[in-house]
Write an enzyme that holds these catalytic residues in place. Sequence first.
Site, mmCIF file in Angstrom:
data_model
loop_
_atom_site.group_PDB
_atom_site.id
_atom_site.type_symbol
_atom_site.label_atom_id
_atom_site.label_comp_id
_atom_site.label_asym_id
_atom_site.label_seq_id
_atom_site.Cartn_x
_atom_site.Cartn_y
_atom_site.Cartn_z
ATOM 1 N N LYS A 91 1.156 -1.057 -0.012
ATOM 2 C CA LYS A 91 0.052 0.083 -0.073
ATOM 3 C C LYS A 91 0.427 1.137 0.116
ATOM 4 O O LYS A 91 1.537 1.417 1.003
ATOM 5 C CB LYS A 91 -1.053 -0.360 1.509
ATOM 6 C CG LYS A 91 -2.036 1.382 1.475
ATOM 7 C CD LYS A 91 -2.178 2.247 1.692
ATOM 8 C CE LYS A 91 -2.096 3.272 3.014
ATOM 9 N NZ LYS A 91 -2.041 3.945 1.607
ATOM 10 N N GLY A 129 7.174 5.512 7.805
ATOM 11 C CA GLY A 129 5.636 7.161 7.962
ATOM 12 C C GLY A 129 6.442 7.731 8.939
ATOM 13 O O GLY A 129 6.804 7.996 9.349
ATOM 14 N N SER A 130 5.250 8.792 9.656
ATOM 15 C CA SER A 130 5.124 9.213 10.232
ATOM 16 C C SER A 130 5.456 8.718 11.643
ATOM 17 O O SER A 130 4.559 7.337 11.913
ATOM 18 C CB SER A 130 4.419 10.105 10.478
ATOM 19 O OG SER A 130 2.974 9.882 10.502
ATOM 20 N N ASN A 131 5.879 8.955 12.843
ATOM 21 C CA ASN A 131 5.695 8.628 14.867
ATOM 22 C C ASN A 131 4.287 8.401 14.863
ATOM 23 O O ASN A 131 3.929 6.897 15.131
ATOM 24 C CB ASN A 131 6.215 9.436 15.593
ATOM 25 C CG ASN A 131 7.871 9.197 15.386
ATOM 26 O OD1 ASN A 131 8.893 9.244 14.450
ATOM 27 N ND2 ASN A 131 8.560 8.703 16.239
ATOM 28 N N VAL A 183 1.427 7.480 12.777
ATOM 29 C CA VAL A 183 0.572 6.943 12.714
ATOM 30 C C VAL A 183 1.917 5.425 12.537
ATOM 31 O O VAL A 183 0.870 3.624 12.943
ATOM 32 C CB VAL A 183 0.074 6.773 10.536
ATOM 33 C CG1 VAL A 183 0.340 5.712 10.306
ATOM 34 C CG2 VAL A 183 -0.462 8.249 10.395
ATOM 35 N N GLY A 184 3.083 5.514 13.083
ATOM 36 C CA GLY A 184 3.425 4.283 13.029
ATOM 37 C C GLY A 184 3.314 4.004 14.544
ATOM 38 O O GLY A 184 3.131 2.191 14.841
ATOM 39 N N GLU A 225 9.503 2.071 10.764
ATOM 40 C CA GLU A 225 10.751 3.461 10.547
ATOM 41 C C GLU A 225 10.209 4.560 10.580
ATOM 42 O O GLU A 225 9.462 4.387 9.591
ATOM 43 C CB GLU A 225 11.878 3.413 9.054
ATOM 44 C CG GLU A 225 12.386 1.495 8.977
ATOM 45 C CD GLU A 225 13.822 2.081 10.632
ATOM 46 O OE1 GLU A 225 14.282 3.027 11.146
ATOM 47 O OE2 GLU A 225 13.921 0.427 10.796
ATOM 48 N N CYS A 232 13.329 11.836 6.003
ATOM 49 C CA CYS A 232 13.980 11.012 7.271
ATOM 50 C C CYS A 232 15.357 11.936 7.999
ATOM 51 O O CYS A 232 15.267 11.731 8.788
ATOM 52 C CB CYS A 232 13.236 9.820 7.477
ATOM 53 S SG CYS A 232 14.521 8.832 6.392
ATOM 54 N N GLU A 244 9.769 16.647 14.096
ATOM 55 C CA GLU A 244 10.054 16.984 12.547
ATOM 56 C C GLU A 244 9.304 17.938 11.817
ATOM 57 O O GLU A 244 8.098 18.076 11.697
ATOM 58 C CB GLU A 244 9.968 15.890 12.223
ATOM 59 C CG GLU A 244 10.737 14.980 10.897
ATOM 60 C CD GLU A 244 9.900 13.600 10.178
ATOM 61 O OE1 GLU A 244 9.349 13.209 10.786
ATOM 62 O OE2 GLU A 244 10.605 13.012 10.231
HETATM 63 P P1 NAP Z 1 2.001 9.215 6.854
HETATM 64 O O1 NAP Z 1 0.975 9.782 6.902
HETATM 65 O O2 NAP Z 1 2.777 7.985 8.851
HETATM 66 O O3 NAP Z 1 1.690 7.727 6.334
HETATM 67 C C1 NAP Z 1 2.545 6.550 5.606
HETATM 68 C C2 NAP Z 1 1.882 5.657 5.488
HETATM 69 O O4 NAP Z 1 0.738 5.629 6.058
HETATM 70 C C3 NAP Z 1 1.345 5.838 3.829
HETATM 71 O O5 NAP Z 1 0.742 4.923 3.369
HETATM 72 C C4 NAP Z 1 0.050 6.530 4.846
HETATM 73 O O6 NAP Z 1 -1.391 6.356 3.851
HETATM 74 C C5 NAP Z 1 -0.366 5.136 5.659
HETATM 75 N N1 NAP Z 1 -1.043 5.157 6.437
HETATM 76 C C6 NAP Z 1 -2.111 6.437 7.286
HETATM 77 N N2 NAP Z 1 -2.960 6.112 8.327
HETATM 78 C C7 NAP Z 1 -2.680 4.760 8.305
HETATM 79 C C8 NAP Z 1 -3.274 4.096 9.263
HETATM 80 N N3 NAP Z 1 -4.355 4.200 9.912
HETATM 81 N N4 NAP Z 1 -3.510 3.114 8.760
HETATM 82 C C9 NAP Z 1 -2.529 2.153 8.461
HETATM 83 N N5 NAP Z 1 -1.547 2.668 7.327
HETATM 84 C C10 NAP Z 1 -2.373 3.879 7.353
HETATM 85 O O7 NAP Z 1 3.620 9.510 6.655
HETATM 86 P P2 NAP Z 1 3.950 10.485 4.997
HETATM 87 O O8 NAP Z 1 3.089 11.600 5.298
HETATM 88 O O9 NAP Z 1 3.413 9.592 4.359
HETATM 89 O O10 NAP Z 1 5.905 10.355 4.909
HETATM 90 C C11 NAP Z 1 6.947 11.134 6.254
HETATM 91 C C12 NAP Z 1 6.796 10.330 7.407
HETATM 92 O O11 NAP Z 1 7.674 9.167 7.138
HETATM 93 C C13 NAP Z 1 8.109 11.480 7.954
HETATM 94 O O12 NAP Z 1 7.688 11.520 9.192
HETATM 95 C C14 NAP Z 1 9.149 10.762 7.420
HETATM 96 O O13 NAP Z 1 10.068 10.986 8.704
HETATM 97 C C15 NAP Z 1 8.856 9.138 7.623
HETATM 98 N N6 NAP Z 1 10.209 8.717 7.181
HETATM 99 C C16 NAP Z 1 10.296 7.655 7.438
HETATM 100 C C17 NAP Z 1 11.570 7.015 7.078
HETATM 101 C C18 NAP Z 1 12.714 5.992 7.895
HETATM 102 O O14 NAP Z 1 13.055 5.053 6.834
HETATM 103 N N7 NAP Z 1 12.595 5.902 9.183
HETATM 104 C C19 NAP Z 1 11.945 7.080 5.481
HETATM 105 C C20 NAP Z 1 11.044 8.126 5.089
HETATM 106 C C21 NAP Z 1 10.644 9.054 4.972
HETATM 107 P P3 NAP Z 1 -1.842 7.113 3.207
HETATM 108 O O15 NAP Z 1 -0.002 8.303 2.894
HETATM 109 O O16 NAP Z 1 -2.679 7.018 1.561
HETATM 110 O O17 NAP Z 1 -3.062 8.089 3.848
#
Ligand code: NAP
Length: 485
Positions: free
Chosen positions: A176, A229-231, A233-234, A251, A285, A386
Amino acid sequence: MSTQNYLNYIAGHWVPASDGATTKNINPANTDEVVGEFALGGRADAARAVEAAAKAFPGWANMPMPKRGDILNKAANLFEARANDIAEALTREEGKTLAESKGEVARGASLLRYYAGETMQPIGEVYPSVSPTTFLYAERVPLGVVALITPWNFPVAIPTWKVAPALAYGNTVVLKPAELTPLTAWHLVDVLEKAGLPPGVLNLLVGRGSQAGQELVENPLVKAISFTGSNEVGARIAAQATVRGAKVQLEMGGKNPVVVLADADLGKAVEITIAGAMLSTGQKCTATSRVVVQREVINEFRDRLTERAKSLKIGDGMKPDTYMGPLVSAEAEKTVLSYIELGKKEGARLLTGGEKLRGGEYDRGYFVAPTVFDQLTPEMRIAQEEIFGPVVGMIEAKDFDEAVRLANHTKFGLSASIVTRDLGLAMRFIREIEAGIVHINSQTAGAEPQVPFGGFKGSSSGSREQGKVAREFFTQIKTVYMDPP
Ligand code: NAP
Ligand code: MG
């Protein structure tokens, strides 16, 4: 130009959403441009994708591992053959510059090849037994259906570094991708299909996190979830998935520091800071978000950093001379601008940038000027949270010890860098910094596919991605005691 339509890939078929829903993929550098219209799967589609993956699992797990590797190798070739198209898709849907996109696509191909190679590597160990007749060994076996939930900022590299090991080690997959950047994920799945993946082994599910994503988190057939993704949601995913016994890998974010010591080559320190903070518009990130500078050189460093930030060329990432493209979405732009306002209110000093760019092409996209603050204090929210945009803040330190203390003063621990000529202090930095990735005289961002990638503290759930270590997450261990009949 008519908009192209893209479908989800479930059980070996390209299919629309069961309720017909679609989503438009918009170019953040020019919001008049629709990059494509995508099927937007909901919970029912997610459940169908999981069932397809579950059905395909026994066959895929039993395929000899090197045969799985052949498919990954073929996919790497196909991926490379359309590298220019994928890089262009990446720039158009995410906004980073074409040069960065090309780099990311090349990395995607290396990742496919790396895990193709892993399928020829040992997957277990033979142990001596206390019994003279016992053949005692431990082997790695797949988990079953894994869900891969990925962000928009590296929409080629991250899906690839999850999909490739998941498949190599014999799992079946529901991917996804982020709703904002589905076209690059579509290319990845398309090449893997064309490379010969059996139906159901890899399923593409474009859909909302709160709908399609949520179903993957809750569905009992999903044995493991790898999330980047974000902390926020994680944390929610971990809470929901671990109670039902699923394996979870997270991550997440960073607040990555560069430490500039008084003996540093300041020209180099400026380049390292600018590249880390501003490439990909600060949306990595591993982006540099804080610069901790030793007092003796802070004035000169400040002037040179500000000057350099002012000189950057901002625009559409498709243009060859662009250094920094737009933010990914209106929402991202709003968040970044609100952090800039917050920084001013908190008493940090704005040295350059700080505003939305206007006029000409800027009016059609989400362009924010490269922004530099100084006079940050460690407790300010802009020093702790962040921001995920082209914003960097300077913090003064009196000496090495204070610099490391300040660098560590965050809940995150993804990457960190130091700029110095002093080998002894560099080695102390390596020991004392709380980060999963440490750079000496290079920028905080950047990750080679053959080494472990991941963070300390709040940046990660503790497991690592990429390299050989990926198999820790994507396999489980079966220990076998075998005696003659
Ligand atoms: P996000 O908002 O947390 O979304 C990440 C993924 O989770 C997306 O596919 C999102 O879907 C999905 N999601 C959202 N709510 C969910 C739920 N309730 N259940 C299951 N999945 C759900 O993060 P983002 O805004 O895309 O990315 C930015 C973040 O990623 C930053 O915090 C960045 O630091 C982090 N990041 C970390 C790394 C690492 O390796 N440490 C690498 C890159 C990025 P939708 O977007 O389609 O809603
Ligand atoms: Mg999001």
